[in-house]
Design an enzyme around this catalytic site. Structure first.
Site, PDB file in Angstrom:
ATOM      1  N   HIS A  76       4.856   0.739   1.051  1.00  0.00           N
ATOM      2  CA  HIS A  76       5.127  -0.282   2.062  1.00  0.00           C
ATOM      3  C   HIS A  76       4.768  -1.652   1.504  1.00  0.00           C
ATOM      4  CE1 HIS A  76       4.548   2.883   5.496  1.00  0.00           C
ATOM      5  NE2 HIS A  76       5.731   2.970   4.902  1.00  0.00           N
ATOM      6  N   HIS A 134       0.853  -1.185   0.000  1.00  0.00           N
ATOM      7  CA  HIS A 134       0.000   0.000   0.000  1.00  0.00           C
ATOM      8  C   HIS A 134       0.888   1.235   0.000  1.00  0.00           C
ATOM      9  CE1 HIS A 134       0.800  -0.849   4.293  1.00  0.00           C
ATOM     10  NE2 HIS A 134       0.867   0.470   4.373  1.00  0.00           N
ATOM     11  N   HIS A 142       1.407   5.679   0.921  1.00  0.00           N
ATOM     12  CA  HIS A 142       1.071   6.867   1.711  1.00  0.00           C
ATOM     13  C   HIS A 142       1.555   8.087   0.936  1.00  0.00           C
ATOM     14  CE1 HIS A 142       0.208   4.442   5.376  1.00  0.00           C
ATOM     15  NE2 HIS A 142       1.126   3.652   4.856  1.00  0.00           N
ATOM     16  N   THR A 190       1.980   1.543  11.023  1.00  0.00           N
ATOM     17  CA  THR A 190       1.820   3.001  11.059  1.00  0.00           C
ATOM     18  C   THR A 190       0.354   3.429  11.037  1.00  0.00           C
ATOM     19  OG1 THR A 190       1.971   3.216   8.650  1.00  0.00           O
ATOM     20  CG2 THR A 190       4.043   3.332   9.899  1.00  0.00           C
ATOM     21  N   THR A 191      -0.560   2.464  11.208  1.00  0.00           N
ATOM     22  CA  THR A 191      -1.981   2.760  11.377  1.00  0.00           C
ATOM     23  C   THR A 191      -2.490   1.929  12.553  1.00  0.00           C
ATOM     24  OG1 THR A 191      -2.560   1.022   9.779  1.00  0.00           O
ATOM     25  CG2 THR A 191      -2.396   3.276   8.940  1.00  0.00           C
ATOM     26  N   GLU A 245       5.799   8.786   5.031  1.00  0.00           N
ATOM     27  CA  GLU A 245       5.642   8.634   6.478  1.00  0.00           C
ATOM     28  C   GLU A 245       6.982   8.814   7.180  1.00  0.00           C
ATOM     29  OE1 GLU A 245       1.814   6.828   7.735  1.00  0.00           O
ATOM     30  OE2 GLU A 245       2.999   5.046   7.229  1.00  0.00           O
TER      31      GLU A 245
END
Length: 307
Positions: free
Chosen positions: A142, A117, A119, A225-226, A129
């Site tokens: 990522h 995915h 960002h 990171t989520t 990120e």
């Protein structure tokens, strides 16, 4: 007493309305949509308040060279596959058949790819990120892997070293990167949340930096990171970015969140290191040394010419 009961009911209703899972990026927060923005992600999941959170800012002069960070062994990364690309409400995600694996590179085991995915920022602006010496790139990829013996990410995340993520930065280029055509073209079909479409055959290798640039990377222990921000991730951040044109970068900002607003600013702010050490591969250290050498030579030449 009645007032206390009413207050408690209102508080519980607010918790239910925001929901443990109702988290958002700062770009989504508004008077109309008071969700849990990044500074309140620990309200969505307590793990997000942990001491080994991601992303981070890598201060290159404070990194330590680690001889164990040898070149990776990429298995089946060249193999093409036809996946489904989806707007999941927070990002663009593509599931990957569990055939591609990574090992070596200082990893404790063999890890198989699960999904990737991205960002990004807004219209090609800063959006990665992780940052390097405070520099935020336009976008970050990522590629998520789990230990080969696991069959699902949930189980892998219960292992402190169960997940390995490859982080790849993007930089703006004057020309389009044709290797990304299938992904960029598919974005038009998934503008709305939960939109999905078949992705024409791609390989993980075509998303990566050139092979000779894969020996320069940073390594640290961190988290997702989520939310739920689980601290079970071995992070690898490649030093060399992948080029994309400004038009390709801007295409991601045409996607929409569930409320119809532009899907922009899909990154978590950098988190404190809290004493963690960031390591650097030998390739990255050599690259830094050669850069410093060239700088010294240039300075010396400039000095000699001025005298």
């Amino acid at each position: 007493m009645q007032q206390l009961i009413v207050s408690a009911l209102l508080a519980s209703l607010w918790t239910l309305s925001t929901g443990a899972g109702d988290w958002c990026y700062q770009s989504q927060f508004s008077c109309d949509h008071q969700c849990n923005a990044p500074e309140k992600w620990d309200h969505a999941n307590s793990n997000c308040g942990g001491r080994q959170q991601s992303p981070i800012n890598v201060v290159t002069r404070k990194t330590l060279k680690d001889e164990r960070l040898t070149p990776f062994k990429f298995q089946n990364y060249q193999q093409t596959f036809s996946g489904t690309i989806k707007n999941n409400g927070h990002s663009v995600q593509v599931g990957v058949p569990h055939l591609s694996t990574i090992s070596g590179g200082g990893l404790p085991d063999t890890y198989k790819a699960v999904q990737f995915h991205l960002h990004w920022g807004s219209n090609g602006g800063p959006g990665s990120e992780h940052t390097i010496d405070g520099e935020q790139y336009p976008m970050e990829l990522h590629i998520v892997h789990m230990k080969h013996q696991y069959t699902d990410l949930t189980t892998a995340l219960s292992d402190p070293e169960g997940v390995a993520v490859l982080g790849i930065f993007y930089e703006r280029s004057n020309s389009a990167n044709r290797k990304y055509d299938h992904i960029i073209n598919a974005l038009k079909s998934i503008k709305n949340t939960d939109g999905n479409t078949s992705l024409l055959p791609i390989s993980l290798a075509q998303l990566m930096p050139a092979e000779q640039n894969l020996t320069s990377y940073y390594r640290y222990k961190g988290s997702l990171t989520t939310p739920g921000c689980t601290e079970a991730v071995i992070w690898t951040l490649f030093e060399h970015p992948v080029p994309l044109s400004i038009e390709q970068l801007r295409a991601f900002s045409e996607l929409k969140f569930h409320d119809g607003k532009p899907m922009v600013g899909t990154f978590r702010p950098v988190q404190p290191l809290n004493g963690r050490q960031v390591y650097r591969s030998g390739g990255a250290m050599m690259l830094a040394s050669s850069t410093l050498l060239m700088l010294a030579i240039t300075t010396a030449l400039g000095f000699s010419q001025s005298n």
